[in-house]
Design a protein around this motif. Structure first.
Motif: not given
Length: 221
Positions: A50-64
């Protein structure tokens, strides 16, 4: 239950006499305690389809850096719809992963046409949220779902923060949501409208994390 922001990223419960609204909050709180906060993930293939929405985003910072900001996300000026946050439980498991259970009070910004079709004027809704931060694997997973208006609409959202596989100095956020409108005509139309609203809210969330990181950097100057 009312909440009041008192500074230093703290939300406190306002002391108010017993009212029907306060009684309703208590019922919702008890429902949260007896529900499985990650049950929507394991409900079988029919649910996942049923998933109808998804997206990705990149942050220009380390994971921590990103995770610290994500844990302090509210309050922020980009998401004024979140009017209260209660941390219900926070603990470390035997593998060193941090589990947090929170209850969010939100002004759910349903478009007017959606409220009209659903037949509700209610704007305050409660959302349960469960996050797991794994510092060894460098992964944060956050799942949330509404626990009010569930007879009309369900929004189950999952966010995963990881270091980018090709560049560990930046962080990739994957978001996906299942939106289900129940018992009304034009359900596909309403789900589409809500998906558009979620896209706008996702961008606000990204901006909020960036804002928190930049403010933290200024505080250290």
């Amino acid at each position: 239950g009312g909440f009041r922001y008192t500074g230093e990223n703290r939300w406190r419960r306002c002391c108010r006499p017993a009212t029907r609204e306060n009684d309703e909050f208590l019922v919702l709180f008890l429902c949260f305690l007896y529900s499985d906060s990650l049950s929507w993930i394991g409900n079988g293939q029919s649910r996942a389809e049923m998933k109808i929405w998804s997206t990705e985003h990149i942050f220009s910072y380390p994971w921590e850096t990103v995770i610290k900001a994500a844990m302090r996300k509210y309050p922020n000026p980009m998401n004024p719809s979140v009017v209260g946050v209660d941390v219900l439980d926070r603990n470390l498991d035997k593998n060193g992963r941090l589990h947090s259970h929170r209850l969010l009070s939100t002004e759910w910004g349903l478009p007017g046409v959606v409220r009209a079709i659903l037949g509700t004027n209610r704007t305050i809704t409660y959302v349960k949220e469960h996050s797991i931060v794994d510092p060894q694997e460098k992964k944060m997973e956050l799942c949330s779902t509404n626990i009010t208006l569930t007879n009309l609409v369900s929004v189950d959202e999952r966010l995963v923060y990881r270091p980018h596989p090709e560049n560990p100095d930046v962080t990739i956020l994957t978001q996906e949501a299942i939106i289900t409108v129940k018992g009304v005509s034009l359900s596909s139309y309403l789900e589409g409208l809500m998906a558009i609203s979620m896209s706008a809210n996702a961008r606000k969330g990204w901006d909020a994390i960036e804002w928190i990181i930049k403010n933290s950097e200024c505080e250290m100057c």
